[in-house]
Design an enzyme around this catalytic site. Sequence first.
Site, PDB file in Angstrom:
ATOM      1  N   HIS A   1      28.871 -26.150  59.225  1.00  0.00           N
ATOM      2  CA  HIS A   1      28.690 -26.015  60.634  1.00  0.00           C
ATOM      3  C   HIS A   1      27.875 -27.169  61.120  1.00  0.00           C
ATOM      4  O   HIS A   1      28.085 -27.353  62.564  1.00  0.00           O
ATOM      5  CB  HIS A   1      28.058 -24.692  61.178  1.00  0.00           C
ATOM      6  CG  HIS A   1      28.600 -24.197  62.382  1.00  0.00           C
ATOM      7  ND1 HIS A   1      29.016 -24.805  63.497  1.00  0.00           N
ATOM      8  CD2 HIS A   1      28.331 -22.731  62.775  1.00  0.00           C
ATOM      9  CE1 HIS A   1      29.397 -24.047  64.356  1.00  0.00           C
ATOM     10  NE2 HIS A   1      29.347 -22.875  63.969  1.00  0.00           N
TER      11      HIS A   1
ATOM     12  N   TYR B   1      24.049 -12.880  71.990  1.00  0.00           N
ATOM     13  CA  TYR B   1      24.184 -14.537  71.809  1.00  0.00           C
ATOM     14  C   TYR B   1      26.025 -14.450  71.871  1.00  0.00           C
ATOM     15  O   TYR B   1      26.358 -13.901  71.179  1.00  0.00           O
ATOM     16  CB  TYR B   1      23.809 -15.252  70.432  1.00  0.00           C
ATOM     17  CG  TYR B   1      23.980 -16.736  70.194  1.00  0.00           C
ATOM     18  CD1 TYR B   1      22.967 -17.477  70.424  1.00  0.00           C
ATOM     19  CD2 TYR B   1      25.454 -16.924  69.873  1.00  0.00           C
ATOM     20  CE1 TYR B   1      23.305 -18.854  70.341  1.00  0.00           C
ATOM     21  CE2 TYR B   1      25.768 -18.483  69.829  1.00  0.00           C
ATOM     22  CZ  TYR B   1      24.540 -19.158  70.020  1.00  0.00           C
ATOM     23  OH  TYR B   1      24.851 -20.754  69.652  1.00  0.00           O
TER      24      TYR B   1
ATOM     25  N   SER C   1      28.496 -17.822  72.014  1.00  0.00           N
ATOM     26  CA  SER C   1      28.835 -19.093  71.933  1.00  0.00           C
ATOM     27  C   SER C   1      29.891 -19.593  72.988  1.00  0.00           C
ATOM     28  O   SER C   1      30.768 -19.130  73.224  1.00  0.00           O
ATOM     29  CB  SER C   1      29.193 -19.469  70.520  1.00  0.00           C
ATOM     30  OG  SER C   1      29.413 -21.001  70.595  1.00  0.00           O
TER      31      SER C   1
ATOM     32  N   THR D   1      27.137 -26.847  71.899  1.00  0.00           N
ATOM     33  CA  THR D   1      27.472 -25.456  72.425  1.00  0.00           C
ATOM     34  C   THR D   1      26.264 -25.103  73.369  1.00  0.00           C
ATOM     35  O   THR D   1      25.146 -25.689  73.372  1.00  0.00           O
ATOM     36  CB  THR D   1      27.405 -24.520  71.342  1.00  0.00           C
ATOM     37  OG1 THR D   1      26.352 -24.569  70.526  1.00  0.00           O
ATOM     38  CG2 THR D   1      28.732 -24.561  70.523  1.00  0.00           C
TER      39      THR D   1
END
Length: 659
Positions: free
Chosen positions: A377, A490, A492, A503
């Site tokens: 990532h 959360y 994204s 992001t």
Amino acid sequence: MPLITRKQILPILKNNIICQRVCVSQFSEKSSDKDYQYLQFSKIPTYHFQKSLPRLPIPKLSATCDRYLAAQRPLLIDEGFRKTEFNVKRFCASTGQQLQKYLQDYDKANKHTSYISKMWFDMYLRDRQPLPLNYNPIIVLHNYLNPDMNNQLVKASNLIVSSLRFYKSLEANILQPEVFHLNPKKSDTALFRNICSKLPQAVSWHGAYMFNAYPLDMSQYSSLFKSTRIPEIDKDRFYSSQNSTHITVQHKGHFYVVKVLSDTNEILPADVILTRLKFILNDNVDEAEFSIGPLTTLNRDKWATIRHELVGAGNESKIKLIDSALFNVCLDSEEVEGDLIKTTRQFLHADSNNRWFDKSFSLIITKDGYAGVNFEHAWGDGVAIFRFMQEIHKDSNEKPQVNIDTKTVHDKNNEICRLELNLSDNLKNEIQKAKTDYKKLCSTLDVNYMTFDGIGKNICKKAKVSPDAVMQLSFQVAYHKLTGKFVPTYESCSTAAFKHGRTETIRPCTMATKDMTLALNLQKSKTSLQEQRQLLEKCSKYHSQLTKEAAMGQGFDRHLFALKHFATKKNLECNIFHDPEYNMMNHNILSTSTLNSPAIMAGGFGPVVKDGLGVGYMILDDACGAIVTNYLPTANGKGFTEALNASFQDILKVLQYKS
């Protein structure tokens, strides 16, 4: 962002009417060979818009503070909120002003990028947690309708060729640029491509804007191929090879190096690639007793130390072949049988023998032909890998280069080798320990999923509410049903509309969702369907506002992250960052993300905190669903999915209500 007018564009077009990039014009007449070598022949060069993309804005400090307090309000009791409000207001009037100036000066000195890009990248590379489950997400493709094309050998061959076609098009700057078309019928046209291709790069974004089309940042695409994350003490290193003509293939825990491009960078014939993969699948070797794959599941400092020993044991050139490969392919011996939980586990973690989690992405194909990726990532977010997966699924489905009847060929060059690594007794012990610890960790991971018919894009459209708002509301209702709590959540959101955007966070737990949740869970008998419908519409309106703000770089999470970075760097004390409520806000119990595409069967990731839930969700035309991960016994994913089903039933009644 200042714009130019149509009158200003016309002279530019006239002056540049014959100006073409060489990389575009050289492919104007496609031969059959070029049709094989390249996936696309875009009239607009791939990176044509990159130079003129708008820069990610730094929000006003006062706006960030207001948004942060609004996100805290549904989570805190009155006394806790008053304390946080006091700290935030003092920060906004004092130290925050100084930090904002530091950030603005930094941004002005780095106009080639965004203010968040480097520090966000560093955040990933500095984290010492293992990559699998903590960071690496997965995307799993739907199977083809023709079962013969899902044969492991056939599917792997076609997906590899399609991946190489994507890579070659990207390298040649003829892959279609990523553009968000608000009205595709008017902008996704030959006229749009003709005009934009003739505009100089410095004004190209403005030209697209006049069509109500918005080019997206493509800087992450270059890290898709030939790249890997290398463990180092304290902070990892991201490595990209200059030239590469091979891929690595893992089978039974062994690494094979397979040449797939010629010395002149041409994709080798598909039947040659199939022949080499068949050789691997038929290679008469046992499962590797000491595969090095498990080492990539370790704490990054621990892995860095072991890798240093591994390289020093005479394996440097072999490890470099893994690092420099175009990409990694995992030919698994396991079958998932279409079971979504088995599939999620196989792609998300497996037993690590046949994985290399450091690679930018690994293309995984199970024995029964299910395919997807597990990707690292740090280098990028979902935009590039999502586009890549859609493209190779479409290409391999519509233009397969091999099929079940394709014959193997005489591979006179036989440019394939199995890596034989030198492993000391200590390295073998470390591998065995890594496997044992990883197995123990994975045994604590629980995976659940649910689907619900009735709630989808169509009913939301009729009700004039946002489908994503309905999904996020459902998560709040479900978690409250299960625990009686409201927790940091959360979602994204990509900021790829800006140069080097990454992001931003949408905070879906709001006062609006809290009011609606209480109405459904505690006050159902006291609120009518009409009142609930009004509350739902309020949730949708506010969530849509948050989504728009996040996509336009006007959230608060990344801004505060950057300010905290400078507070640490400048050794400035800030009550806001020492406030326990700030740490609580960033302890995301519900971490959510969605991927919607006809090509995608599932997307998923691990929970980001030990007592949290990782929720990968999809919303289709008339159905929705979610894959939920959690660690036992600290979180209850099974109970959450059951509560989510009940929440959907409650919300469906509200959506169906007609005044």
